[in-house]
Write an enzyme that holds these catalytic residues in place. Structure first.
Site, PDB file in Angstrom:
ATOM      1  N   LYS A  38      46.895  63.855  -5.759  1.00  0.00           N
ATOM      2  CA  LYS A  38      47.937  64.730  -5.215  1.00  0.00           C
ATOM      3  C   LYS A  38      48.701  65.404  -6.357  1.00  0.00           C
ATOM      4  O   LYS A  38      48.538  65.017  -7.523  1.00  0.00           O
ATOM      5  CB  LYS A  38      48.893  63.900  -4.350  1.00  0.00           C
ATOM      6  CG  LYS A  38      49.608  62.809  -5.126  1.00  0.00           C
ATOM      7  CD  LYS A  38      50.146  61.724  -4.201  1.00  0.00           C
ATOM      8  CE  LYS A  38      50.907  60.687  -5.010  1.00  0.00           C
ATOM      9  NZ  LYS A  38      51.197  59.483  -4.240  1.00  0.00           N
ATOM     10  N   TYR A 248      71.557  76.698 -28.609  1.00  0.00           N
ATOM     11  CA  TYR A 248      72.676  76.777 -27.660  1.00  0.00           C
ATOM     12  C   TYR A 248      73.650  75.626 -27.873  1.00  0.00           C
ATOM     13  O   TYR A 248      73.238  74.478 -28.061  1.00  0.00           O
ATOM     14  CB  TYR A 248      72.150  76.684 -26.225  1.00  0.00           C
ATOM     15  CG  TYR A 248      71.510  77.932 -25.694  1.00  0.00           C
ATOM     16  CD1 TYR A 248      72.196  79.147 -25.648  1.00  0.00           C
ATOM     17  CD2 TYR A 248      70.212  77.896 -25.199  1.00  0.00           C
ATOM     18  CE1 TYR A 248      71.604  80.289 -25.127  1.00  0.00           C
ATOM     19  CE2 TYR A 248      69.613  79.028 -24.674  1.00  0.00           C
ATOM     20  CZ  TYR A 248      70.312  80.226 -24.643  1.00  0.00           C
ATOM     21  OH  TYR A 248      69.716  81.334 -24.128  1.00  0.00           O
TER      22      TYR A 248
HETATM   23  C1  LIG Z   1      50.772  58.361  -4.869  1.00  0.00           C
HETATM   24  C2  LIG Z   1      50.175  57.279  -4.062  1.00  0.00           C
HETATM   25  C3  LIG Z   1      49.312  56.343  -4.650  1.00  0.00           C
HETATM   26  C4  LIG Z   1      49.111  56.248  -6.143  1.00  0.00           C
HETATM   27  O1  LIG Z   1      50.232  55.591  -6.701  1.00  0.00           O
HETATM   28  P1  LIG Z   1      50.394  55.302  -8.261  1.00  0.00           P
HETATM   29  O2  LIG Z   1      51.658  54.546  -8.337  1.00  0.00           O
HETATM   30  O3  LIG Z   1      50.456  56.621  -8.933  1.00  0.00           O
HETATM   31  O4  LIG Z   1      49.204  54.510  -8.688  1.00  0.00           O
HETATM   32  C5  LIG Z   1      48.685  55.429  -3.808  1.00  0.00           C
HETATM   33  N1  LIG Z   1      48.919  55.434  -2.468  1.00  0.00           N
HETATM   34  C6  LIG Z   1      49.780  56.300  -1.888  1.00  0.00           C
HETATM   35  C7  LIG Z   1      49.995  56.228  -0.425  1.00  0.00           C
HETATM   36  C8  LIG Z   1      50.437  57.235  -2.655  1.00  0.00           C
HETATM   37  O5  LIG Z   1      51.301  58.085  -2.081  1.00  0.00           O
END
Ligand SMILES: *Cc1c(COP(=O)(O)O)cnc(C)c1O
Length: 347
Positions: A38, A248
């Site tokens: 994602k 700045y």
């Molecule tokens: C983002 C996510 C993961 C991965 O989690 P990490 O902490 O990055 O390993 C796994 N399961 C779900 C439902 C997530 O939203």
């Protein structure tokens, strides 16, 4: 469209990404090891991450939204893509055109999916995080009768906090629910959950951050390799006299005559203002401090007595666990905040 090489780039280490997945797959024991891709593969690029992990043997991939699923384009037949946010009314018209399955999270989502034909799907249970998913009561109410569940999931709230009692509680709750709700597979562990050991793996693990070089728990130290290295080009070199200030707000005052380099990177690229007078850069084998405030598109570093020239490339220190400690930001924010102006260079 004309493609001009950007003055900043993310070097991305494909072998490290694959080695991290292999290590997590090993730690997952008999369970299959998937990949959370994602947020555009945590900022690295979901498409190339998919391609390299698929080639390494990964078959289960997770995105947040149907837009992210669509952006991956055509996928190999044996890859499973899951949409973690489930299915909105706006998504239903697209679910036939995109080869992905929703992770259903709410009563409305379950009903919407069943009314639209009720194909194979996944279901998320909330076992204590109070974020997404059906409550145990909802899940056991008969709502799921006739729902074709491939994978039943839950998500750990505090697996990266070794002292939390919630993690073991969630595992026990999920194990109990897995006996009540039939599904082909059960899945609980994110990166930190994988570190908790075999009891947490069930049939499928879902690492994200550790694939990309994040260290979720100390057990991963020395096994997970860094994957991402931000670099920026020098835009200008200038001489600063003792007593003058830089940037700045005059937050840095030169104690001596010095040479500084202005880098083509700033907070709009995710190189945030927390690195003002705190970040470090590597140039020609030397480590040099950031001077003054990080601007939107520029950052100054000390290059006194370094043979630095306009156009030279400089590496910003961005070791994730270390940078998280220094900045107070999470490793997740440090990665996903890296912006769109970087050329992402796989090597
Ligand atoms: C983002 C996510 C993961 C991965 O989690 P990490 O902490 O990055 O390993 C796994 N399961 C779900 C439902 C997530 O939203």
């Amino acid at each position: 469209m004309v493609k001009v090489p950007a003055p900043l780039r993310l070097l991305i280490d494909r072998d490290a990404l694959v080695a991290n997945w292999r290590w997590l797959a090993g730690r997952s024991g008999k369970a299959a090891c998937g990949a959370a891709i994602k947020a555009n593969g945590y900022g690295l690029g979901a498409k190339p991450v998919f391609k390299h992990l698929y080639a390494a043997g990964c078959r289960d991939f997770f995105v947040a939204t149907w837009a992210e699923a669509a952006a991956l384009g055509t996928l190999p037949d044996d890859a499973q893509l899951s949409v973690l946010h489930g299915v909105r009314a706006e998504d239903i018209g697209f679910t036939n055109q995109i080869r992905a399955r929703p992770v259903l999270n709410s009563i409305d989502q379950v009903r919407r999916w069943q009314e639209a034909g009720g194909g194979v799907c996944h279901v998320m249970l909330d076992t204590g995080m109070n974020r997404l998913g059906l409550t145990p009561e909802q899940a056991c109410s008969g709502l799921l009768d006739g729902v074709k569940i491939n994978t039943l999931l839950s998500h750990l709230a505090s697996a990266d906090e070794p002292t939390s009692a919630l993690t073991a509680h969630q595992r026990a709750e999920f194990a109990q629910l897995s006996r009540l709700i039939p599904a082909e597979r059960y899945s609980l562990a994110n990166s930190a959950g994988i570190m908790m050991g075999g009891d947490y793996a069930f049939d499928l693990t879902r690492p994200g951050i550790a694939l990309y070089g994040g260290i979720p728990l100390a057990q991963a130290d020395g096994h997970i390799r860094p994957v991402v290295q931000p670099q920026a080009q020098i835009l200008q070199i200038r001489a600063v006299s003792a007593g003058e200030t830089i940037g700045y707000g005059e937050t840095y005052r030169a104690q001596r005559d010095m040479l500084i380099a202005i880098l083509n990177i700033g907070y709009a690229d995710g190189y945030l203002r927390c690195w003002s007078n705190m970040g470090e850069a590597m140039i020609h084998g030397e480590t040099r401090p950031v001077l003054g405030r990080v601007s939107m598109d520029m950052t100054a570093i000390d290059v006194t007595a370094v043979d630095a020239r306009e156009g030279d490339w400089v590496s910003l220190r961005y070791d994730l666990p270390e940078a998280a400690k220094a900045s107070g930001l999470s490793q997740y924010e440090l990665l996903t905040g890296l912006g769109q102006r970087f050329d992402r260079v796989w090597q």
